[in-house]
Design a protein around this motif. Structure first.
Motif, mmCIF file in Angstrom:
data_model
loop_
_atom_site.group_PDB
_atom_site.id
_atom_site.type_symbol
_atom_site.label_atom_id
_atom_site.label_comp_id
_atom_site.label_asym_id
_atom_site.label_seq_id
_atom_site.Cartn_x
_atom_site.Cartn_y
_atom_site.Cartn_z
ATOM 1 N N SER A 166 7.303 38.177 75.077
ATOM 2 C CA SER A 166 7.997 37.607 76.229
ATOM 3 C C SER A 166 8.767 36.369 75.785
ATOM 4 O O SER A 166 8.490 35.777 74.740
ATOM 5 N N SER A 217 8.706 33.379 76.843
ATOM 6 C CA SER A 217 7.897 32.161 76.746
ATOM 7 C C SER A 217 7.092 32.104 75.452
ATOM 8 O O SER A 217 6.680 31.030 75.010
ATOM 9 N N ASP A 218 6.856 33.278 74.854
ATOM 10 C CA ASP A 218 6.080 33.324 73.608
ATOM 11 C C ASP A 218 6.945 33.176 72.356
ATOM 12 O O ASP A 218 6.418 33.038 71.244
ATOM 13 N N THR A 219 8.257 33.220 72.526
ATOM 14 C CA THR A 219 9.151 33.201 71.364
ATOM 15 C C THR A 219 8.965 31.974 70.468
ATOM 16 O O THR A 219 8.854 32.117 69.238
#
Length: 343
Positions: free
Chosen positions: A52, A54-56
């Motif tokens: 996702s 936000s996890d990048t």
């Protein structure tokens, strides 16, 4: 995994946990490094597809750690550590140093630049949504690059020490009678081609041959401003060694020609390097010193009017002039004594 991507294959199908390597596999390879980065870029693409948004930042930070460890520490640092150990081990060696390690700096520098560019243009940009992670990645990258630069500088400094120590050893082997040859020793060579070449000493030939090897290896290792700084420092140090060296030998008339011949060879060898104007001017000083041993009293008197009583750097002072002239066998003659008395 990184080794396989870099092109190192497991040659034993029955022992998959063992990888057979050769000495060549330990040498840094720019194509292999690019292959590693290509693999990492694929990892970035997969992380973007599967994770996702936000996890990048967290994902690219993990990939950065993998890159800095696998390429920065395991690959580049290991090669530089080996070169540094080899350079240090030769600082007091009693045979001609092996500087074949020096060209390995070039791929290390290139790979570091490629790695740094990839990190800054890909990984750190993807971490921009999270300021804390991005700053941490920037600090990690900066520390890794500075560590590699420090090791590179250490190798260069050690190489200068190795070269100067070996030249000092060669100069120490110069024979006291080298510049006081008897006419009978050169009688058989007079009037034949190559006579002037016989006036060059073996010490000069050995040093110039070695310096040419060093210059070639250095040009393969570094370039641009870095190469000029290296060349200028080494040339200036060699000049200083020669400057003091020729104050130790008595010189007769024929020996004066040998001094001039040696100095000419030293100057031409050093000027083949990429030197600054200031360093080149300092090297030219050696030619002037060579002339002191072959010109007559009137020419010496003219030279003596141009020296300074003080100053530093490449300026020749009257005390130096006096030291060189006293080494001439004819320094006790009326003409030379009148020059010295006028200083």
């Amino acid at each position: 995994m990184m080794l396989r991507v870099a092109g190192l294959k497991d040659l034993d199908n029955n022992a998959k946990n063992e990888i057979e390597v050769t000495d060549e596999d330990g040498q840094l390879s720019i194509p292999n490094a690019k292959r590693m980065l290509k693999w990492l870029a694929e990892g970035v693409r997969r992380a973007l597809e599967l994770g996702s948004g936000s996890d990048t930042p967290k994902d690219v930070n993990a990939l950065l750690n993998l890159l800095l460890i696998s390429m920065g520490q395991v690959y580049i640092d290991t090669a530089l550590d080996a070169a540094a150990d080899l350079a240090t081990s030769q600082e007091t060696i009693k045979s001609e140093p092996d500087i074949s390690y020096l060209p390995s700096l070039q791929p290390a520098i290139t790979i570091t630049n490629i790695m740094s560019r990839f990190i800054n243009t890909v990984l750190i940009r993807l971490a921009e949504p999270n300021t804390t992670v991005r700053r941490g990645m920037e600090l990690q990258t900066k520390a890794a690059v500075e560590r590699i630069e420090s090791k590179t500088n250490t190798i260069v400094r050690s190489t200068i020490t190795v070269v100067l120590n070996w030249i000092t050893r060669l100069l120490a082997n110069q024979k006291k009678a080298d510049f006081r040859p008897k006419d009978s020793e050169l009688e058989g060579t007079r009037g034949v081609p190559g006579y002037l070449e016989t006036l060059q000493t073996a010490t000069c030939a050995s040093i110039c041959t070695f310096l040419t090897k060093v210059a070639k290896a250095a040009a393969q290792a570094i370039d641009g401003q870095n190469l000029e700084v290296f060349s200028c420092e080494l040339a200036t140090s060699v000049r200083d060694l020669l400057f003091e060296h020729f104050k130790k030998f008595q010189v007769n008339a024929t020996g004066g020609l040998m001094v001039a011949k040696d100095m000419s060879r030293y100057v031409s060898t050093l000027k083949d390097w990429p030197l600054s104007k200031e360093a080149e001017g300092g090297v030219e000083l050696l030619s002037e010193i060579g002339n002191f041993f072959i010109i007559g009293p009137e020419a010496l008197r003219e030279r003596s009017r141009n020296f300074q009583t003080g100053g530093v750097g490449r300026k020749l002072q009257k005390a130096d002039f006096r030291a060189f002239i006293f080494r001439r066998d004819d320094s006790g003659s009326v003409g030379i004594q009148s020059v010295l008395a006028g200083l």
